[in-house]
Structure formats: C-alpha cells, structure tokens
Design a protein around this motif. Sequence first.
Motif, PDB file in Angstrom:
ATOM      1  N   VAL A 108      37.747  33.836 -20.525  1.00  0.00           N
ATOM      2  CA  VAL A 108      36.755  33.573 -19.092  1.00  0.00           C
ATOM      3  C   VAL A 108      36.964  33.876 -17.666  1.00  0.00           C
ATOM      4  O   VAL A 108      37.171  35.152 -17.414  1.00  0.00           O
ATOM      5  CB  VAL A 108      35.483  33.597 -19.365  1.00  0.00           C
ATOM      6  N   SER A 109      37.972  32.370 -17.274  1.00  0.00           N
ATOM      7  CA  SER A 109      38.623  32.896 -16.240  1.00  0.00           C
ATOM      8  C   SER A 109      40.344  33.601 -15.777  1.00  0.00           C
ATOM      9  O   SER A 109      39.924  34.340 -14.679  1.00  0.00           O
ATOM     10  CB  SER A 109      38.783  30.972 -15.595  1.00  0.00           C
ATOM     11  N   LEU A 110      40.111  33.572 -16.823  1.00  0.00           N
ATOM     12  CA  LEU A 110      41.654  34.989 -17.260  1.00  0.00           C
ATOM     13  C   LEU A 110      41.018  36.122 -16.734  1.00  0.00           C
ATOM     14  O   LEU A 110      41.544  37.333 -15.704  1.00  0.00           O
ATOM     15  CB  LEU A 110      42.398  35.233 -18.145  1.00  0.00           C
ATOM     16  N   CYS A 128      42.421  32.214 -10.531  1.00  0.00           N
ATOM     17  CA  CYS A 128      43.802  32.013 -11.696  1.00  0.00           C
ATOM     18  C   CYS A 128      44.159  30.300 -12.075  1.00  0.00           C
ATOM     19  O   CYS A 128      44.388  29.639 -12.446  1.00  0.00           O
ATOM     20  CB  CYS A 128      44.636  32.874 -10.968  1.00  0.00           C
ATOM     21  N   SER A 129      43.530  30.080 -10.585  1.00  0.00           N
ATOM     22  CA  SER A 129      43.997  28.607 -10.374  1.00  0.00           C
ATOM     23  C   SER A 129      43.217  27.598 -11.142  1.00  0.00           C
ATOM     24  O   SER A 129      44.144  26.547 -11.682  1.00  0.00           O
ATOM     25  CB  SER A 129      43.978  28.160  -8.660  1.00  0.00           C
ATOM     26  N   ASN A 130      42.521  28.155 -11.311  1.00  0.00           N
ATOM     27  CA  ASN A 130      41.397  27.147 -12.454  1.00  0.00           C
ATOM     28  C   ASN A 130      42.538  27.363 -14.068  1.00  0.00           C
ATOM     29  O   ASN A 130      42.255  26.060 -14.345  1.00  0.00           O
ATOM     30  CB  ASN A 130      39.847  28.164 -12.636  1.00  0.00           C
ATOM     31  N   VAL A 131      42.604  28.201 -14.559  1.00  0.00           N
ATOM     32  CA  VAL A 131      43.192  28.317 -15.275  1.00  0.00           C
ATOM     33  C   VAL A 131      44.974  27.110 -15.319  1.00  0.00           C
ATOM     34  O   VAL A 131      44.794  26.933 -16.080  1.00  0.00           O
ATOM     35  CB  VAL A 131      43.439  29.943 -15.380  1.00  0.00           C
ATOM     36  N   LEU A 132      45.339  27.671 -14.090  1.00  0.00           N
ATOM     37  CA  LEU A 132      46.669  27.057 -13.994  1.00  0.00           C
ATOM     38  C   LEU A 132      46.471  25.167 -13.806  1.00  0.00           C
ATOM     39  O   LEU A 132      47.344  24.913 -14.165  1.00  0.00           O
ATOM     40  CB  LEU A 132      47.009  27.104 -13.038  1.00  0.00           C
ATOM     41  N   GLU A 133      45.133  24.729 -13.710  1.00  0.00           N
ATOM     42  CA  GLU A 133      44.976  23.362 -13.042  1.00  0.00           C
ATOM     43  C   GLU A 133      45.145  22.716 -15.276  1.00  0.00           C
ATOM     44  O   GLU A 133      45.232  21.741 -15.202  1.00  0.00           O
ATOM     45  CB  GLU A 133      43.855  23.418 -13.093  1.00  0.00           C
ATOM     46  N   LYS A 134      44.959  23.535 -16.072  1.00  0.00           N
ATOM     47  CA  LYS A 134      44.358  23.501 -17.463  1.00  0.00           C
ATOM     48  C   LYS A 134      45.414  23.395 -18.219  1.00  0.00           C
ATOM     49  O   LYS A 134      46.292  22.428 -18.883  1.00  0.00           O
ATOM     50  CB  LYS A 134      42.814  24.270 -18.255  1.00  0.00           C
ATOM     51  N   GLU A 135      45.858  24.712 -17.817  1.00  0.00           N
ATOM     52  CA  GLU A 135      47.626  25.188 -18.355  1.00  0.00           C
ATOM     53  C   GLU A 135      48.371  25.391 -17.599  1.00  0.00           C
ATOM     54  O   GLU A 135      48.236  26.633 -16.986  1.00  0.00           O
ATOM     55  CB  GLU A 135      47.011  26.360 -19.881  1.00  0.00           C
ATOM     56  N   GLU A 136      49.694  24.829 -17.050  1.00  0.00           N
ATOM     57  CA  GLU A 136      50.561  24.859 -15.742  1.00  0.00           C
ATOM     58  C   GLU A 136      51.372  26.117 -16.429  1.00  0.00           C
ATOM     59  O   GLU A 136      51.455  26.888 -15.164  1.00  0.00           O
ATOM     60  CB  GLU A 136      51.341  23.957 -16.113  1.00  0.00           C
ATOM     61  N   GLU A 137      51.225  26.871 -17.819  1.00  0.00           N
ATOM     62  CA  GLU A 137      51.559  27.479 -17.333  1.00  0.00           C
ATOM     63  C   GLU A 137      51.939  28.230 -18.234  1.00  0.00           C
ATOM     64  O   GLU A 137      52.790  29.254 -18.651  1.00  0.00           O
ATOM     65  CB  GLU A 137      53.604  26.982 -19.169  1.00  0.00           C
TER      66      GLU A 137
END
Length: 82
Positions: free
Chosen positions: A27-29, A48-57
């Motif tokens: 959903v965030s993506l 997108c930063s919200n996703v990267l907090e959980k999955e850095e790569e």
Amino acid sequence: MVFEHEDNIINDQNTAIKYIKEVEIPVSLNLGLCYLKCEQYHYAIKYCSNVLEKEEENDKALYRRGMAYLGIGEFNKARTDL
C-alpha cells in the motif's frame, strides 16, 4: 497475498505484525507511486521512506523516492537512492 488463519482471528503479536507488513508495504509503495505521478513529491518521499524503514533494500521504494527527490531538486539525495 492470502491470509490463512483459523476463524480469521489473530491470536499473537507476531502474526499481527506479519499481516500488517504484508499489507502496509504494498500500500505504501502504491501511494508513493500515485503521489509521484501527481507530482506531490513530498508525500511520495514520505511513503517510500516508510517502506525503506522496514525494508532498506526495497528497489521500488528507492527508485520512487529517488525520482521524487529529483522532482524537488534534491539531487544528492536522488543520486544516493538511484
């Protein structure tokens, strides 16, 4: 994505976290992409930063955030993500 659980009841925290991640990240993506297409770059960066907090790569999140940074003229941040 299939939620298989007896009686559709989440009985423990780990299961709840798993299900939240399965929903929250896609959903965030999608929100990041929508805001990017609408040229609402700060919101795209946020999701997108919200996703990267959980999955850095996460490649999609990095690419979309990089494109959003380009949109606001943050070239060094864009280069880092892209």
